[in-house]
Design an enzyme around this catalytic site. Structure first.
Site, PDB file in Angstrom:
ATOM      1  N   MET A 156       0.912  -1.166   0.089  1.00  0.00           N
ATOM      2  CA  MET A 156      -0.063  -0.103  -0.013  1.00  0.00           C
ATOM      3  C   MET A 156       0.656   1.297  -0.264  1.00  0.00           C
ATOM      4  SD  MET A 156      -3.297   0.955  -0.036  1.00  0.00           S
ATOM      5  CE  MET A 156      -4.544   0.949   1.012  1.00  0.00           C
ATOM      6  N   GLY A 157       1.600   1.413  -1.172  1.00  0.00           N
ATOM      7  CA  GLY A 157       2.348   2.626  -1.092  1.00  0.00           C
ATOM      8  C   GLY A 157       1.625   3.732  -1.883  1.00  0.00           C
ATOM      9  N   ARG A 239       6.204  -6.461 -10.069  1.00  0.00           N
ATOM     10  CA  ARG A 239       7.279  -6.927 -10.796  1.00  0.00           C
ATOM     11  C   ARG A 239       7.031  -8.654 -10.678  1.00  0.00           C
ATOM     12  NH1 ARG A 239       8.325  -2.658 -12.452  1.00  0.00           N
ATOM     13  NH2 ARG A 239      10.376  -1.385 -12.378  1.00  0.00           N
ATOM     14  N   GLU A 268      11.002 -11.194 -19.031  1.00  0.00           N
ATOM     15  CA  GLU A 268      10.501 -10.260 -20.063  1.00  0.00           C
ATOM     16  C   GLU A 268      11.170 -10.070 -21.191  1.00  0.00           C
ATOM     17  OE1 GLU A 268       9.104  -6.907 -17.930  1.00  0.00           O
ATOM     18  OE2 GLU A 268       7.773  -7.961 -16.520  1.00  0.00           O
ATOM     19  N   HIS A 287       3.898  -5.530 -19.690  1.00  0.00           N
ATOM     20  CA  HIS A 287       4.686  -4.410 -18.800  1.00  0.00           C
ATOM     21  C   HIS A 287       4.008  -2.887 -19.198  1.00  0.00           C
ATOM     22  CE1 HIS A 287       7.792  -4.031 -15.737  1.00  0.00           C
ATOM     23  NE2 HIS A 287       7.051  -3.068 -15.577  1.00  0.00           N
TER      24      HIS A 287
HETATM   25  P1  NAP Z   1       6.130   2.580  -2.891  1.00  0.00           P
HETATM   26  O1  NAP Z   1       5.261   3.898  -2.948  1.00  0.00           O
HETATM   27  O2  NAP Z   1       7.308   2.437  -2.344  1.00  0.00           O
HETATM   28  O3  NAP Z   1       5.247   1.464  -2.386  1.00  0.00           O
HETATM   29  C1  NAP Z   1       5.560   0.263  -2.218  1.00  0.00           C
HETATM   30  C2  NAP Z   1       4.803  -0.324  -1.002  1.00  0.00           C
HETATM   31  O4  NAP Z   1       5.398  -1.662  -0.769  1.00  0.00           O
HETATM   32  C3  NAP Z   1       5.131   0.249   0.275  1.00  0.00           C
HETATM   33  O5  NAP Z   1       3.734   0.739   0.841  1.00  0.00           O
HETATM   34  C4  NAP Z   1       5.948  -0.585   1.314  1.00  0.00           C
HETATM   35  O6  NAP Z   1       5.394  -0.548   2.482  1.00  0.00           O
HETATM   36  C5  NAP Z   1       5.427  -2.094   0.616  1.00  0.00           C
HETATM   37  N1  NAP Z   1       6.362  -3.156   0.652  1.00  0.00           N
HETATM   38  C6  NAP Z   1       7.946  -3.040   0.454  1.00  0.00           C
HETATM   39  N2  NAP Z   1       8.168  -4.216   1.174  1.00  0.00           N
HETATM   40  C7  NAP Z   1       7.534  -4.853   1.307  1.00  0.00           C
HETATM   41  C8  NAP Z   1       7.295  -6.382   1.776  1.00  0.00           C
HETATM   42  N3  NAP Z   1       8.385  -7.096   2.022  1.00  0.00           N
HETATM   43  N4  NAP Z   1       5.938  -6.877   2.236  1.00  0.00           N
HETATM   44  C9  NAP Z   1       4.856  -6.012   2.168  1.00  0.00           C
HETATM   45  N5  NAP Z   1       4.780  -4.732   1.569  1.00  0.00           N
HETATM   46  C10 NAP Z   1       6.030  -4.404   1.452  1.00  0.00           C
HETATM   47  O7  NAP Z   1       6.102   2.471  -4.673  1.00  0.00           O
HETATM   48  P2  NAP Z   1       5.103   2.530  -5.508  1.00  0.00           P
HETATM   49  O8  NAP Z   1       5.519   3.981  -6.379  1.00  0.00           O
HETATM   50  O9  NAP Z   1       3.734   2.443  -5.077  1.00  0.00           O
HETATM   51  O10 NAP Z   1       5.536   1.518  -6.796  1.00  0.00           O
HETATM   52  C11 NAP Z   1       5.366   0.206  -6.241  1.00  0.00           C
HETATM   53  C12 NAP Z   1       5.993  -0.768  -7.303  1.00  0.00           C
HETATM   54  O11 NAP Z   1       5.140  -0.985  -8.484  1.00  0.00           O
HETATM   55  C13 NAP Z   1       7.508  -0.345  -7.869  1.00  0.00           C
HETATM   56  O12 NAP Z   1       8.219  -0.738  -7.032  1.00  0.00           O
HETATM   57  C14 NAP Z   1       7.285  -1.107  -9.133  1.00  0.00           C
HETATM   58  O13 NAP Z   1       8.141  -2.394  -8.991  1.00  0.00           O
HETATM   59  C15 NAP Z   1       5.784  -1.326  -9.608  1.00  0.00           C
HETATM   60  N6  NAP Z   1       5.497  -0.688 -10.699  1.00  0.00           N
HETATM   61  C16 NAP Z   1       5.242  -1.490 -11.819  1.00  0.00           C
HETATM   62  C17 NAP Z   1       4.801  -0.701 -12.890  1.00  0.00           C
HETATM   63  C18 NAP Z   1       4.208  -1.342 -14.243  1.00  0.00           C
HETATM   64  O14 NAP Z   1       4.480  -0.758 -15.101  1.00  0.00           O
HETATM   65  N7  NAP Z   1       3.583  -2.432 -13.900  1.00  0.00           N
HETATM   66  C19 NAP Z   1       4.923   0.715 -12.963  1.00  0.00           C
HETATM   67  C20 NAP Z   1       5.231   1.370 -11.864  1.00  0.00           C
HETATM   68  C21 NAP Z   1       5.670   0.662 -10.680  1.00  0.00           C
HETATM   69  P3  NAP Z   1       6.282  -0.941   3.638  1.00  0.00           P
HETATM   70  O15 NAP Z   1       7.829  -0.336   3.483  1.00  0.00           O
HETATM   71  O16 NAP Z   1       5.747  -0.293   5.033  1.00  0.00           O
HETATM   72  O17 NAP Z   1       6.410  -2.499   3.778  1.00  0.00           O
END
Ligand code: NAP
Length: 321
Positions: A156-157, A239, A268, A287
């Site tokens: 939940m980021g 990912r 990929e 992706h």
């Molecule tokens: P973010 O704001 O850093 O959110 C990531 C969330 O994951 C945080 O709330 C973090 O909370 C949680 N987290 C981290 N490690 C964890 C664990 N071991 N267990 C449970 N929760 C965990 O990042 P965002 O901007 O939302 O982006 C998230 C991810 O989406 C990126 O890192 C990327 O890989 C992916 N993404 C994919 C696409 C696509 O094209 N499909 C596009 C953009 C992003 P805690 O630190 O409290 O655990």
């Protein structure tokens, strides 16, 4: 004084790059249809002061060792699991990513993927286009409701919260799991914290939005799928490496879960004969989470801006922490 050299590992549109030509000497991979090969990357990176990369480039210790002038690696993505950040830090090389500018766009795609999977949109579109639509019948291509169901967001980021806002518009119950609780999400979105195990057991839709880290690698394994409801739908927009794909295939085949919507894969591009691509209850995308023209332009501009700042001795806007 000569301008710093910046190597861009993908062919970017000239209107984005042009304003930066007065600041740097820009060299760019020229082929739109394929990524830079490792030898070219090595050779170009070794000369560069700044590097603009995308997620297919592995920026590891071996590559960085040859980069004597490099001051910044600007990744055009929010995820940075393709970069060895420790190896960069120990050489005083900044690493930046492109958070925020892609949040809403990726949340749109995540929600669209969830809806497409639940309502079987890809199958239904092919059905019409292939001329199979002869009759109306009560359960023809019947899917599953989204409104008033339970969504379980793992990660939940920024993007997770943006997905939760969409879910609340669909009157969904929102569960979430992070390593740490997020009071704002609870107060503002009415989201309820759950342990990972409890979330997997309760949610109708399990949506993965964590980064790929050693801790999240294959966190969705056979045990995780076994905990989910038989009619659960699994969505991955984070990912591919967060999922044990063999376990996912098995869970889909044996009916341990109902369906999956996947924007990302362990490898990929995925092989055309991969078992996941042969399953009717799986929606697969290449992706494209952040792939709108508006957002991709913002990502390119932010990456270039970070390079400009670092090469002029300032702090970047979005350093990786
Ligand atoms: P973010 O704001 O850093 O959110 C990531 C969330 O994951 C945080 O709330 C973090 O909370 C949680 N987290 C981290 N490690 C964890 C664990 N071991 N267990 C449970 N929760 C965990 O990042 P965002 O901007 O939302 O982006 C998230 C991810 O989406 C990126 O890192 C990327 O890989 C992916 N993404 C994919 C696409 C696509 O094209 N499909 C596009 C953009 C992003 P805690 O630190 O409290 O655990």
């Amino acid at each position: 004084m000569s301008k710093p050299i910046v190597y861009i590992t993908r062919c970017l549109p000239e209107d984005v790059v042009e304003p930066y030509r007065k600041h740097f000497q820009i060299d760019m991979w020229e082929y739109e249809d394929r990524p830079v090969d490792r030898n070219t990357l090595r050779e170009k990176a070794a000369q560069a002061d700044g590097l603009l990369t995308v997620l297919t480039e592995q920026v590891d210790d071996e590559l960085l060792e040859q980069c004597k002038n490099l001051k910044i690696v600007a990744n055009m993505a929010v995820g940075f699991d393709n970069i060895d950040v420790d190896a960069a830090s120990k050489r005083n090389i900044s690493v930046t990513n492109t958070p925020d500018v892609l949040t809403e766009t990726t949340a749109d795609l995540t929600f669209a993927l969830m809806m497409a999977t639940a309502r079987r949109l890809v199958e239904a579109s092919s059905y019409v286009k292939e001329g199979k639509w002869q009759n109306w019948s009560p359960l023809l291509l019947a899917g599953t409701d989204i409104h008033h169901k339970k969504i379980g967001i793992v990660g939940m980021g920024r993007i997770g919260e943006a997905v939760a806002r969409r879910a609340s518009g669909f009157s969904m119950d929102i569960l979430y799991h992070n390593r740490s609780r997020k009071k704002e999400a609870e107060d503002e979105l009415g989201a309820t914290y759950r342990s990972l195990e409890a979330l997997l057991e309760e949610a109708d839709y399990v949506v993965c939005l964590t980064p790929h880290t050693p801790e999240t690698e294959k966190m969705f394994d056979a045990e995780a799928f076994a905990r989910m409801k038989k009619d659960a739908i699994f969505i991955n927009a984070s990912r591919g490496m967060t999922v044990d794909e063999d376990a996912l295939i098995q869970a889909l085949k044996t009916g341990e879960i109902a369906a999956a919507g996947l924007d990302v894969f362990a490898e990929e591009p995925i092989d055309a004969d991969h078992p996941l691509l042969q399953m009717d209850n799986v929606v697969c995308l290449p992706h494209i989470g952040s792939a709108t023209k508006e957002t991709r332009y913002k990502m390119m501009e932010l990456a270039l801006e970070n390079i400009k700042l670092v090469l002029s001795g300032s702090e970047p806007k979005t350093p990786v922490e």
